[in-house]
Design a protein around this motif. Structure first.
Motif, PDB file in Angstrom:
ATOM      1  N   ARG A  31      -8.738  -3.188  -4.286  1.00  0.00           N
ATOM      2  CA  ARG A  31      -8.053  -2.360  -5.361  1.00  0.00           C
ATOM      3  C   ARG A  31      -8.038  -3.168  -6.665  1.00  0.00           C
ATOM      4  NH1 ARG A  31      -2.222  -0.375  -3.933  1.00  0.00           N
ATOM      5  NH2 ARG A  31      -1.904  -2.539  -3.838  1.00  0.00           N
ATOM      6  N   ASN A  71      -5.809  -4.711  -0.968  1.00  0.00           N
ATOM      7  CA  ASN A  71      -5.038  -5.049  -2.085  1.00  0.00           C
ATOM      8  C   ASN A  71      -5.950  -5.710  -3.060  1.00  0.00           C
ATOM      9  OD1 ASN A  71      -2.828  -5.216  -3.993  1.00  0.00           O
ATOM     10  ND2 ASN A  71      -2.805  -7.430  -3.252  1.00  0.00           N
ATOM     11  N   ASN A 107      -5.511   4.655  -2.248  1.00  0.00           N
ATOM     12  CA  ASN A 107      -4.846   3.363  -2.781  1.00  0.00           C
ATOM     13  C   ASN A 107      -5.915   2.646  -3.532  1.00  0.00           C
ATOM     14  OD1 ASN A 107      -2.269   2.498  -1.447  1.00  0.00           O
ATOM     15  ND2 ASN A 107      -3.018   3.856  -0.106  1.00  0.00           N
ATOM     16  N   LEU A 108      -7.221   2.469  -3.300  1.00  0.00           N
ATOM     17  CA  LEU A 108      -8.231   1.837  -3.768  1.00  0.00           C
ATOM     18  C   LEU A 108      -8.606   2.251  -5.159  1.00  0.00           C
ATOM     19  CD1 LEU A 108     -10.971   1.563  -0.814  1.00  0.00           C
ATOM     20  CD2 LEU A 108      -9.316  -0.142  -1.815  1.00  0.00           C
ATOM     21  N   SER A 109      -8.288   3.497  -5.626  1.00  0.00           N
ATOM     22  CA  SER A 109      -8.749   4.055  -6.890  1.00  0.00           C
ATOM     23  C   SER A 109      -7.343   3.981  -7.856  1.00  0.00           C
ATOM     24  CB  SER A 109      -9.256   5.402  -6.687  1.00  0.00           C
ATOM     25  OG  SER A 109      -8.212   6.353  -6.136  1.00  0.00           O
ATOM     26  N   TYR A 110      -6.381   3.126  -7.581  1.00  0.00           N
ATOM     27  CA  TYR A 110      -5.292   3.252  -8.343  1.00  0.00           C
ATOM     28  C   TYR A 110      -5.752   2.609  -9.542  1.00  0.00           C
ATOM     29  CZ  TYR A 110      -0.932   4.616  -5.983  1.00  0.00           C
ATOM     30  OH  TYR A 110       0.088   5.209  -5.541  1.00  0.00           O
ATOM     31  N   LEU A 142       0.954  -1.229   0.009  1.00  0.00           N
ATOM     32  CA  LEU A 142      -0.011   0.086  -0.005  1.00  0.00           C
ATOM     33  C   LEU A 142       0.998   1.303   0.070  1.00  0.00           C
ATOM     34  CD1 LEU A 142      -2.661  -0.904   2.591  1.00  0.00           C
ATOM     35  CD2 LEU A 142      -2.807  -1.279   0.181  1.00  0.00           C
ATOM     36  N   LEU A 185     -16.477   1.883  -4.934  1.00  0.00           N
ATOM     37  CA  LEU A 185     -15.392   1.692  -3.712  1.00  0.00           C
ATOM     38  C   LEU A 185     -15.830   0.772  -2.804  1.00  0.00           C
ATOM     39  CD1 LEU A 185     -13.566   5.250  -3.354  1.00  0.00           C
ATOM     40  CD2 LEU A 185     -12.916   3.422  -4.655  1.00  0.00           C
ATOM     41  N   TYR A 205     -13.131   6.555   3.833  1.00  0.00           N
ATOM     42  CA  TYR A 205     -12.164   6.140   2.673  1.00  0.00           C
ATOM     43  C   TYR A 205     -11.014   7.219   2.846  1.00  0.00           C
ATOM     44  CZ  TYR A 205     -15.707   2.905   0.920  1.00  0.00           C
ATOM     45  OH  TYR A 205     -16.690   1.984   0.776  1.00  0.00           O
TER      46      TYR A 205
END
Length: 574
Positions: free
Chosen positions: A481, A478, A428-431, A420, A441, A458
């Protein structure tokens, strides 16, 4: 070296690079006028007691000094802008080459390994920035003052010029010898800095392992040994040039003394004037200053040459990192490996004659012994590694023909090593999906069963490497994501290995509902994670040794049957 600088200066940066020397040339020319004007005040104004002349000349000297100050400031502004923009562009370029490199760690050239790359992007680029400032200011001003001072001193007092013509060749020879000695030492010093960076990186990232095995003293001893080596090499490099500046001052001060002594005798005999002696001495002082600055420039230049060679070594790797592919991703998601071979060397293959077809919409499970090539198989599919033999297609299109952005949008991977980045949870989630909505999300977080510790906050902070989350929590974030972009092909490479069995089961059930009839690949050491897949392959020693459904493999593969027996008990064998 100059090509590197010019290639990374664009627009106003390049204009500034050429304007700065013009400004400093003007400053140097103005500075060279001051001793002559001072001599005229003594020989003309004071000798004839003409105060009007004295005042006019003094005002002219003040105007020249102010103009020189303004030109110097302008030069500094242009020089700094050119250096900073060059450094910014060069750092970005070097990092881009590193990120584009598709070689396995074991095959990476020395120039692209992390410990040396960090030094090159930081320290070496800083030296290159210093070089830009030096080229646009010091390397113009000091030689102009040096040669201009020599010329003006000869014009002002030819009878004293022999003093300069004796002193300067002696210094030039000595400087040449010093530079030849110091340059290899600075190269060795930069190499030792790379070693220090590697050791510090290993100690910091492996701190837990070091403490677990009580290796603190051993690691400190290793660090101190290399630290002493760095100190020794650095000391030798400094000692190689330590006598240069004092010797220049000694020789030129002796030259000034000789000029005063010999010039005094000439003045007494009225062969030259007092003003000429003053002008000559002032030019000698300018020459002394220029020579001293030249020594500093030589030291800086030695380091810059070393740094430019190291930076150029990274730039030379760019041709090997250029990714091929011009086609968009195909609509289909069928994956096919045809006679694929891969290894670090021909004598040590990692994958051996891999033939595999995963129809669109099918779930594939991959299981096997450690080091059997499971992760390498996925690395080839996503073009993380490119130097392989055989053919790999997605939707009937060779992956080498698909652009990397298109391929990575079609295939997302959740790795076991769940790194992360510092920032927020949303960051991180929207990478993989920068435009993801809160609903998307939330859906990904729910499937990965991360809601229990993330909730809906978030914007919660994520520390460096996600160290404020447990290993299982990092893996779930991860996985979320990788799910959020809703890829056509999802790969899970031991992505839940640190998650407890109950939560793992919940994640598997949620994935089945969310990705029904969507191509999904699961690599796992847990039989329950793959037993419901449409197709399972068993990998050993880089080969596919068995394939089929769970029921088929229990009967046909002793290795798989043993895993089932060990993990699930005999009921699942019968």
């Amino acid at each position: 070296m100059l090509k590197i600088l010019f290639d990374h200066m664009h627009g106003w940066a390049r204009v500034s690079f050429f304007l700065a020397p013009l400004a400093i040339m003007g400053e140097a020319l103005l500075d060279l006028q001051q001793p002559t004007l001072m001599a005229s005040i003594v020989d003309v104004g004071l000798a004839k007691k003409d105060m009007t002349y004295v005042w006019h000349t003094a005002i002219l000297m003040a105007v020249i000094a102010i103009a020189a100050f303004a030109l110097g400031a302008i030069c500094n502004a242009f020089s700094s802008y050119a250096a900073l923009k060059m450094g910014q562009n060069l750092r970005t370029h070097l990092l881009a080459i590193s990120l584009a490199d598709r070689d396995p760690q074991a095959l990476k050239p020395e120039t692209l390994k992390p410990e040396t790359l960090i030094t090159r992007i930081t320290n070496d680029v800083t030296q290159m920035q210093t070089l830009v400032s030096m080229l646009t200011r010091g390397l113009v001003r000091s030689p102009m003052l040096l040669f201009g001072g020599i010329v003006m001193s000869i014009i002002v007092s030819p009878r004293l010029s022999w003093i300069i013509l004796i002193a300067l060749p002696i210094l030039a020879i000595y400087i040449y010898v010093i530079v030849r000695r110091s340059l290899p030492l600075y190269t060795a010093m930069q190499g030792q800095v790379d070693v220090m960076n590697r050791i510090m990186s290993e100690n910091l990232t492996g701190a837990k392992t070091i403490k677990a095995y009580v290796l603190e003293d051993h690691q400190l001893t290793q660090f101190n040994t290399e630290n002493r080596n760095l100190q020794t090499i650095s000391q030798r490099a400094v000692l190689a040039t330590v006598t240069l500046a004092p010797l220049i001052m000694l020789v030129l001060n002796l030259a000034v003394v000789a000029a005063l002594a010999y010039g005094g005798n000439l003045a007494i005999s009225r062969t030259i004037t007092t003003g000429e002696i003053m002008a000559f001495v002032n030019y000698m002082i300018q020459i002394t200053t220029a020579m001293t600055n030249t020594v500093n420039l030589i030291t800086t230049f030695s380091r810059a040459i070393t740094s430019s060679a190291r930076v150029n070594a990274v730039l030379a790797e760019e041709a090997g990192t250029e990714a091929s592919g011009t086609l968009p991703a195909p609509a289909g998601s069928t994956i096919q490996f045809e006679h694929v071979n891969f290894g670090f060397s021909q004598s040590r293959p990692i994958l051996d004659d891999i033939n595999l077809t995963v129809p669109s919409g099918q779930w594939l499970g991959i299981i096997g012994s450690t080091g059997s090539g499971k992760t390498t198989l996925i690395a080839l599919l996503t073009r993380l590694y490119e130097h392989y033999q055989g053919n790999i297609t997605v939707g009937g299109t060779d992956i080498q023909q698909i652009t990397l952005p298109a391929l990575h949008k079609k295939i997302t991977v959740a790795l076991q090593d769940s790194l992360l980045f510092s920032g927020t949870v949303a960051h991180n989630l929207s990478y993989g999906a920068p435009q993801a909505t809160p609903t998307q999300l939330a859906s990904g977080v729910a499937i990965a069963r991360a809601t229990e510790f993330v909730g809906t906050n978030y914007d919660a902070p994520v520390e460096e490497a996600g160290k404020n989350f447990s290993g299982g929590q990092r893996q779930r974030l991860n996985l979320a994501r990788a799910i959020i972009p809703d890829p056509d092909i999802l790969v899970m490479d031991d992505a839940t290995s640190a998650v407890d069995q109950e939560t793992n089961t919940e994640i598997q059930d949620a994935l089945v509902k969310a990705r029904r009839n969507r191509t999904t690949i699961i690599i796992s050491q847990r039989v329950p994670n793959i037993m419901d897949c449409d197709q399972i392959i068993v990998m050993q020693n880089g080969q596919i040794t068995a394939r089929g459904t769970h029921t088929e493999l229990v009967k046909s593969s002793p290795f798989y049957a043993q895993l089932v027996q060990t993990q699930l008990g005999g009921d699942y064998i019968d």
